[in-house]
Design a protein around this motif. Structure first.
Motif, PDB file in Angstrom:
ATOM      1  N   ARG A  59      -8.186  -2.106  -2.848  1.00 28.02           N
ATOM      2  CA  ARG A  59      -9.239  -1.134  -3.137  1.00 28.02           C
ATOM      3  C   ARG A  59     -10.549  -1.829  -3.549  1.00 28.02           C
ATOM      4  O   ARG A  59     -11.634  -1.260  -3.416  1.00 28.02           O
ATOM      5  CB  ARG A  59      -8.791  -0.162  -4.213  1.00 28.02           C
ATOM      6  N   ILE A  81      -2.036  11.148  -1.279  1.00 28.25           N
ATOM      7  CA  ILE A  81      -2.611  10.197  -2.215  1.00 28.25           C
ATOM      8  C   ILE A  81      -2.397   8.796  -1.649  1.00 28.25           C
ATOM      9  O   ILE A  81      -1.284   8.460  -1.224  1.00 28.25           O
ATOM     10  CB  ILE A  81      -1.980  10.299  -3.615  1.00 28.25           C
ATOM     11  N   VAL A  82      -3.435   8.001  -1.627  1.00 25.23           N
ATOM     12  CA  VAL A  82      -3.366   6.640  -1.093  1.00 25.23           C
ATOM     13  C   VAL A  82      -3.647   5.658  -2.222  1.00 25.23           C
ATOM     14  O   VAL A  82      -4.675   5.750  -2.896  1.00 25.23           O
ATOM     15  CB  VAL A  82      -4.379   6.436   0.047  1.00 25.23           C
ATOM     16  N   ASP A  83      -2.724   4.719  -2.419  1.00 26.07           N
ATOM     17  CA  ASP A  83      -2.892   3.653  -3.402  1.00 26.07           C
ATOM     18  C   ASP A  83      -3.021   2.337  -2.636  1.00 26.07           C
ATOM     19  O   ASP A  83      -2.042   1.801  -2.129  1.00 26.07           O
ATOM     20  CB  ASP A  83      -1.700   3.608  -4.359  1.00 26.07           C
ATOM     21  N   ARG A 135     -10.736   4.466  -3.722  1.00 31.91           N
ATOM     22  CA  ARG A 135     -10.746   3.519  -4.846  1.00 31.91           C
ATOM     23  C   ARG A 135     -10.054   4.059  -6.096  1.00 31.91           C
ATOM     24  O   ARG A 135      -9.555   3.286  -6.909  1.00 31.91           O
ATOM     25  CB  ARG A 135     -12.184   3.122  -5.202  1.00 31.91           C
ATOM     26  N   GLN A 136     -10.056   5.392  -6.272  1.00 27.53           N
ATOM     27  CA  GLN A 136      -9.555   5.960  -7.524  1.00 27.53           C
ATOM     28  C   GLN A 136      -8.275   6.753  -7.345  1.00 27.53           C
ATOM     29  O   GLN A 136      -7.842   7.446  -8.268  1.00 27.53           O
ATOM     30  CB  GLN A 136     -10.640   6.840  -8.154  1.00 27.53           C
ATOM     31  N   GLN A 137      -7.654   6.668  -6.175  1.00 30.89           N
ATOM     32  CA  GLN A 137      -6.408   7.373  -5.886  1.00 30.89           C
ATOM     33  C   GLN A 137      -6.522   8.872  -6.111  1.00 30.89           C
ATOM     34  O   GLN A 137      -5.574   9.542  -6.517  1.00 30.89           O
ATOM     35  CB  GLN A 137      -5.255   6.821  -6.749  1.00 30.89           C
ATOM     36  N   PRO A 178      -6.411  12.640  -5.195  1.00 31.84           N
ATOM     37  CA  PRO A 178      -5.683  13.380  -4.152  1.00 31.84           C
ATOM     38  C   PRO A 178      -6.644  13.975  -3.125  1.00 31.84           C
ATOM     39  O   PRO A 178      -7.749  14.408  -3.463  1.00 31.84           O
ATOM     40  CB  PRO A 178      -4.952  14.477  -4.933  1.00 31.84           C
ATOM     41  N   VAL A 182       0.867  -1.183   0.000  1.00 31.03           N
ATOM     42  CA  VAL A 182       0.000   0.000   0.000  1.00 31.03           C
ATOM     43  C   VAL A 182       0.900   1.228   0.000  1.00 31.03           C
ATOM     44  O   VAL A 182       1.789   1.358   0.851  1.00 31.03           O
ATOM     45  CB  VAL A 182      -0.929  -0.001   1.225  1.00 31.03           C
ATOM     46  N   GLU A 183       0.699   2.117  -0.965  1.00 37.20           N
ATOM     47  CA  GLU A 183       1.582   3.263  -1.140  1.00 37.20           C
ATOM     48  C   GLU A 183       0.898   4.556  -0.710  1.00 37.20           C
ATOM     49  O   GLU A 183      -0.272   4.779  -1.024  1.00 37.20           O
ATOM     50  CB  GLU A 183       2.012   3.383  -2.605  1.00 37.20           C
ATOM     51  N   PHE A 184       1.668   5.400   0.008  1.00 33.69           N
ATOM     52  CA  PHE A 184       1.193   6.708   0.429  1.00 33.69           C
ATOM     53  C   PHE A 184       2.107   7.776  -0.158  1.00 33.69           C
ATOM     54  O   PHE A 184       3.323   7.689  -0.013  1.00 33.69           O
ATOM     55  CB  PHE A 184       1.195   6.828   1.959  1.00 33.69           C
ATOM     56  N   THR A 185       1.527   8.760  -0.804  1.00 29.43           N
ATOM     57  CA  THR A 185       2.266   9.929  -1.285  1.00 29.43           C
ATOM     58  C   THR A 185       1.871  11.107  -0.408  1.00 29.43           C
ATOM     59  O   THR A 185       0.701  11.526  -0.403  1.00 29.43           O
ATOM     60  CB  THR A 185       1.929  10.228  -2.758  1.00 29.43           C
TER      61      THR A 185
END
Length: 332
Positions: free
Chosen positions: A26, A19-21, A77-79, A81, A9-12
């Motif tokens: 998801r 932004i959460v991926d 769900r759609q990343q 921002p 799980v990636e966090f920017t």
């Protein structure tokens, strides 16, 4: 089948950026309304004389549902921002009510004989509600002018309208009924029934409050909207169609389609009797269109019967299945 989320799980993150991926996870975020509930007739105490039944039944109804708001759904769900000065919330509704109901009913054969005939049943209930509570609103959080700055960058955002009638207040009142018909020919039975037709309760002494989160005081608060007012609730109408087939003297197979206002379930099962012992098993498709299994056994000694059964269910957001056990004692 929902894929097992094995990816990272990636966090920017930036001072004014988030932004959460969630990757494959998801897909576990529900896009439509998710809910659960049910109407239960906990017990029915009474007597039956030549098909006419007099009794009092205890009933309970609970309905809970929620749906993610557009901004929260896009974020998860759609990343999308995260945005400043935006509310990320879930829309929810719930009602819980319980009481008792004096009942007058009849069931019996209206045409034919023991090998072929039509049976009908009908009952009228005078619902008396002992207590109820309902809530409709949103719950989530609101971002500030900057996503990551200050001592309180996000604040809870709660706004719900709550209605309730506690035990001790005036009872709820309402009429409703059940009706059903069964056709029997030899080893085949086919039936259709409808429960809680027109079951609307009027609560004459309801308190209405608005629950919110006060960002200035940093605490939850409740304000009175109205008191001693009238409210109405409804029990969902339940439709059921079923069929059974006797295969010899010791084997029965059956199927049922049930709709209780929250989706349609389909069940298929069989029972094999060996002396006083009965073995049962079946498969079903639940309201979320997932396959479930059921199995159990029962034993009867004269006028007494003991049964135990197990059934799988998927009542959470994940694809995992749980198991419910139920048991009963019968006096014939």
């Amino acid at each position: 089948k929902v894929p097992i989320p094995t990816n990272d799980v990636e966090f920017t993150i930036g001072r004014d950026s988030l932004i959460v991926d969630l990757g494959l996870a998801r897909q576990l975020v529900p896009t439509d309304r998710f809910g659960f509930g049910g109407v239960s007739r906990l017990t029915d105490v009474g007597t039956t004389i030549k098909g006419v039944h007099f009794g009092v039944l205890l009933w309970e109804d609970h309905e809970v549902g929620f749906q993610l708001g557009d901004t929260l759904l896009q974020f998860l769900r759609q990343q999308a921002p995260a945005r400043t000065n935006t509310i990320y919330a879930t829309n929810g509704d719930a009602v819980v009510q319980a009481g008792f109901a004096p009942t007058l009913g009849y069931s019996g054969r209206v045409w034919g004989d023991s090998t072929q005939g039509i049976y009908v049943g009908a009952a009228v209930h005078y619902y008396l509600g002992a207590t109820f509570a309902s809530a409709v609103g949103t719950a989530g959080f609101a971002t500030g002018d900057t996503l990551f700055a200050g001592s309180n960058p996000v604040s809870p955002a709660v706004d719900a309208l709550v209605k309730y009638s506690k035990p001790g207040r005036a009872l709820g009142h309402g009429f409703g009924g059940d009706i059903g018909i069964v056709y029997v020919t030899g080893p085949v039975e086919v039936g259709f029934g409808v429960n809680d037709v027109g079951a609307t309760l009027t609560w004459s002494d309801t308190r209405v409050e608005r629950d919110t989160f006060d960002t200035a005081a940093n605490k939850f608060g409740s304000s009175l909207v109205a008191d001693h007012v009238s409210s109405k609730t409804k029990l969902p109408v339940t439709y059921v169609a079923n069929a059974a087939l006797e295969l010899g003297t010791n084997t029965t197979v059956g199927a049922m389609v049930l709709n209780n206002g929250r989706g349609t379930t389909i069940q298929i099962g069989a029972e094999q009797r060996v002396g006083p012992l009965a073995l049962r098993g079946g498969v079903s498709r639940d309201q979320r269109k997932r396959v479930q299994l059921g199995w159990g056994t029962g034993v009867r000694f004269g006028a007494f019967g003991l049964d135990v059964g197990f059934a799988t269910h998927s009542s959470s957001l994940s694809s995992a299945r749980g198991i419910t056990m139920a048991s009963s004692i019968s006096i014939y």
